[in-house]
Design an enzyme around this catalytic site. Structure first.
Site, short mmCIF file in Angstrom:
data_model
loop_
_atom_site.label_atom_id
_atom_site.label_comp_id
_atom_site.label_asym_id
_atom_site.label_seq_id
_atom_site.Cartn_x
_atom_site.Cartn_y
_atom_site.Cartn_z
N ASN A 295 0.79 -1.23 0.00
CA ASN A 295 0.00 0.00 0.00
C ASN A 295 0.83 1.29 0.00
OD1 ASN A 295 0.78 -0.50 2.63
ND2 ASN A 295 -1.10 0.31 3.52
N LYS B 69 12.88 -7.00 0.10
CA LYS B 69 11.85 -7.73 -0.65
C LYS B 69 10.55 -6.93 -0.64
CE LYS B 69 8.35 -10.71 -0.65
NZ LYS B 69 7.78 -10.25 -1.86
N GLU C 137 5.17 -4.30 11.93
CA GLU C 137 4.05 -3.35 11.91
C GLU C 137 2.94 -4.03 11.14
OE1 GLU C 137 3.74 -0.86 13.70
OE2 GLU C 137 5.77 -0.15 14.15
N CYS D 139 -3.10 0.88 7.06
CA CYS D 139 -3.17 0.19 8.35
C CYS D 139 -3.78 1.11 9.39
CB CYS D 139 -1.79 -0.26 8.80
SG CYS D 139 -0.63 1.09 8.95
N GLU E 153 -10.46 -6.42 10.03
CA GLU E 153 -9.86 -5.29 9.30
C GLU E 153 -10.28 -5.40 7.83
OE1 GLU E 153 -5.63 -5.50 8.38
OE2 GLU E 153 -5.48 -3.37 8.79
N1 LIG Z 1 1.04 -1.37 10.86
C1 LIG Z 1 1.56 -0.90 9.74
O1 LIG Z 1 2.48 -0.13 9.73
C2 LIG Z 1 1.01 -1.33 8.42
C3 LIG Z 1 0.33 -2.52 8.28
N2 LIG Z 1 -0.13 -2.92 7.05
C4 LIG Z 1 -0.91 -4.13 6.97
O2 LIG Z 1 -0.54 -4.88 5.81
C5 LIG Z 1 -1.65 -5.54 5.25
C6 LIG Z 1 -1.75 -5.26 3.77
O3 LIG Z 1 -0.54 -5.43 3.15
P1 LIG Z 1 -0.21 -6.74 2.29
O4 LIG Z 1 0.86 -6.37 1.34
O5 LIG Z 1 -1.47 -7.30 1.74
O6 LIG Z 1 0.32 -7.73 3.44
P2 LIG Z 1 0.98 -9.19 3.27
O7 LIG Z 1 1.23 -9.67 4.66
O8 LIG Z 1 0.19 -10.01 2.37
O9 LIG Z 1 2.35 -8.91 2.53
C7 LIG Z 1 3.34 -8.10 3.08
C8 LIG Z 1 4.69 -8.52 2.57
O10 LIG Z 1 5.02 -9.81 3.06
C9 LIG Z 1 5.41 -10.63 1.99
N3 LIG Z 1 5.15 -12.02 2.34
C10 LIG Z 1 4.06 -12.78 2.06
N4 LIG Z 1 4.22 -14.02 2.58
C11 LIG Z 1 5.43 -14.05 3.18
C12 LIG Z 1 6.16 -15.04 3.90
N5 LIG Z 1 5.70 -16.27 4.10
N6 LIG Z 1 7.39 -14.73 4.36
C13 LIG Z 1 7.89 -13.50 4.17
N7 LIG Z 1 7.25 -12.51 3.51
C14 LIG Z 1 6.03 -12.78 3.02
C15 LIG Z 1 4.60 -10.12 0.82
O11 LIG Z 1 5.12 -10.56 -0.40
P3 LIG Z 1 4.14 -10.87 -1.66
O12 LIG Z 1 3.50 -9.60 -2.02
O13 LIG Z 1 5.08 -11.39 -2.67
O14 LIG Z 1 3.15 -11.90 -1.16
C16 LIG Z 1 4.77 -8.62 1.05
O15 LIG Z 1 6.03 -8.20 0.63
C17 LIG Z 1 -2.83 -5.05 6.05
O16 LIG Z 1 -3.20 -6.00 7.01
C18 LIG Z 1 -2.31 -3.81 6.75
O17 LIG Z 1 -2.99 -3.48 7.93
C19 LIG Z 1 0.10 -2.17 5.95
C20 LIG Z 1 0.77 -1.00 6.04
C21 LIG Z 1 1.23 -0.46 7.29
O1 LIG Z 2 0.24 1.56 5.65
C1 LIG Z 2 -0.23 2.47 6.22
O2 LIG Z 2 -1.38 2.52 6.52
C2 LIG Z 2 0.66 3.62 6.49
O3 LIG Z 2 1.56 3.27 7.47
C3 LIG Z 2 -0.17 4.80 6.82
O4 LIG Z 2 0.59 5.93 6.87
P1 LIG Z 2 -0.17 7.31 7.16
O5 LIG Z 2 -1.12 7.01 8.26
O6 LIG Z 2 0.86 8.28 7.59
O7 LIG Z 2 -0.86 7.66 5.91
#
Ligand SMILES: NC(=O)C1=CN([C@@H]2O[C@H](COP(=O)(O)OP(=O)(O)OC[C@H]3O[C@@H](n4cnc5c(N)ncnc54)[C@H](OP(=O)(O)O)[C@@H]3O)[C@@H](O)[C@H]2O)C=CC1
Ligand SMILES: O=C(O)[C@H](O)COP(=O)(O)O
Length: 438
Positions: A118, A141, A214, A248, A341
């Site tokens: 995202n 990665k 995170e 997130c 979520e």
């Molecule tokens: N708290 C925070 O700061 C934030 C949290 N998020 C959370 O992230 C989620 C959305 O992001 P999303 O990209 O869909 O999350 P994912 O957990 O699906 O993917 C995140 C990363 O992990 C990789 N990944 C997937 N499987 C594995 C594994 N087995 N081992 C190591 N790495 C792996 C993915 O690769 P690939 O794409 O190749 O599968 C990608 O690079 C939401 O739940 C959101 O709340 C998002 C932003 C900020």
């Molecule tokens: O992935 C997310 O949601 C980001 O960490 C959000 O960042 P922001 O709240 O500063 O837009």
């Protein structure tokens, strides 16, 4: 990439790290400043790729690149201010002032940075820049959907004087190379942002290396009786629906005093119906979700709530991955949307009759990222804030991670450790003592 290729990349990073950690900090900082300059120059190009790749509106995508350049510059400056400390031995009983400890911060070695789709540039750089300034090498990665944006960002970094092996770009599906990466013996630290499911799996597999996570969230907006409802509605709508709720830190539920719920709901409804919906190129606020499964999941949450008696205020329209902004009232604890979520544009309103239920309902969630409280009574807000099991509480504003130098923490299933520029640097170093026995 195959596992053999990934293995080669990690070995190259590990080898190169030794001379990088011996490079003066000001030289590392100069490289980061140069990287930031390159990103600003390429903001339109990289922004366009982000927009096309993850469906973020073009203006926000370009803003993400510029925000990232600022983050990198701040990180370079902050890294120059990490000096360690000196301790004298005579503060403990039986100790002696002739024993002096110099405490320095050493890099951990090779940092594995895994980012989500995202914020493919910002959430990657928020890991890479602190790792580099503190003398680590990085294996990066990106999310598969976000990898092109990530690659462009790394190309900009490689246009600087950075020794090329210090940053290793590793592409491939997490499900295929993820385990190999996180369990590799030459990885010395893992910094991950993504879903709770993936984060928990990583923390169980990683062996004796620090892990910063995170993860997901279910941030509540708590609206008390005396709140400024126009302000609350404005922040709730922007917090819940920008980038279609794929943040997130998006506001993912409203807990509102029943006495003012009708008024607040009406104000939110008007603003939701004024949101632009459409394509990223046209800078719409609500754009198609990252994939069809994501849209199916949001639709399931809406259907489940409506089947169980929630009231549809607006929305519940879908065209492929595009889910129109949806507002649900009269949501209760039996509905999935109260707890899950969505990572999409649906917002549940939960009416509260007893004051203690604000805190108990907020804390019943498995997540604990942030919370917002809307009230004019700062003392009451403070009392509630101390009871909330979350990393940060915002008073009279939406939940958000930025500004990037603030510590960013997820409690419970929202994370482990802390990010934010200084905290990230600290998480990627360890103390090393040189003790003078004079
Ligand atoms: N708290 C925070 O700061 C934030 C949290 N998020 C959370 O992230 C989620 C959305 O992001 P999303 O990209 O869909 O999350 P994912 O957990 O699906 O993917 C995140 C990363 O992990 C990789 N990944 C997937 N499987 C594995 C594994 N087995 N081992 C190591 N790495 C792996 C993915 O690769 P690939 O794409 O190749 O599968 C990608 O690079 C939401 O739940 C959101 O709340 C998002 C932003 C900020
Ligand atoms: O992935 C997310 O949601 C980001 O960490 C959000 O960042 P922001 O709240 O500063 O837009």
């Amino acid at each position: 990439m195959s596992q053999e290729e990934v293995d080669d990349k990690i070995k190259q990073a590990s080898e190169a790290q030794k001379s990088w950690s011996a490079t003066e900090v000001y030289k590392r900082a100069d490289i980061l400043h140069e990287w930031a300059d390159r990103l600003v120059e390429k903001q339109d190009q990289i922004g366009e790729v982000i927009s096309k790749e993850v469906g973020k509106n073009l203006a926000s995508a370009i803003k993400e690149v510029v925000r990232t350049a600022d983050l990198i510059r701040y990180t370079a400056e902050e890294g120059c201010r990490i000096h360690g400390e000196m301790l004298k031995g005579d503060s403990s009983r039986g100790g002696s002032s002739s024993k002096l400890a110099m405490v320095e911060q050493e890099p951990l070695g090779v940092v594995l940075a895994i980012s989500p789709f995202n914020y493919p540039v910002n959430l990657a750089a928020s890991k890479i820049a602190p790792a580099l300034i503190s003398g680590n090498a990085v294996v990066f990665k990106p999310a598969s959907q976000g990898a092109l944006s990530g690659q462009l960002m790394i190309e900009a970094l490689l246009e600087t004087d950075l020794p090329t092996d210090i940053i290793q770009f590793v592409s491939g599906k997490g499900s295929e190379i993820g385990d190999f990466l996180v369990t590799h013996p030459s990885i010395d630290m893992i910094t991950f942002t993504g879903s709770t499911e993936t984060g928990q799996a990583i923390s169980q597999k990683a062996k004796m290396v620090p892990v910063v996570l995170e993860l997901g969230g279910k941030d509540p907006a708590i609206v008390l009786e005396d709140a400024d409802l126009d302000l609350a509605a404005e922040h709730i709508v922007s917090g819940a629906y920008s980038y279609s709720g794929q943040r997130c830190t998006a506001i993912k539920r409203v807990l509102v005093a029943d006495t003012i719920a009708n008024d607040l709901t009406e104000k939110i409804k008007q603003k939701v119906e004024a949101l632009s919906v459409g394509s990223p190129e046209d800078n719409a606020t609500v754009t198609p979700l990252i994939n069809n499964d994501a849209a199916d999941f949001v639709q399931h949450l809406i259907d489940d709530a409506l089947n169980k008696g929630a009231e549809l205020i607006t929305g519940n329209r879908r065209e492929g991955n595009l889910v129109y902004p949806t507002l649900l009232d009269q949501v209760n604890s039996n509905m999935d949307v109260a707890w899950e979520e969505p990572f999409g544009p649906v917002l549940p309103i939960i009416r509260i009759n007893e004051e203690e239920d604000f805190v108990s309902l907020a804390n019943q969630s498995e997540y604990g990222l942030q919370a917002s409280i809307f009230t004019k009574d700062v003392q009451k807000a403070r009392e509630i804030a101390t009871k909330l099991d979350v990393g940060s509480v915002q008073l009279n504003a939406k939940t958000e991670r930025g500004p990037d130098h603030f510590p960013f923490i997820g409690a419970k299933n929202s994370g482990l450790g802390s990010q934010g520029i200084r905290r990230s640097i600290e998480s990627m170093t360890r103390d090393k003592l040189f003790i003078l026995n004079l």
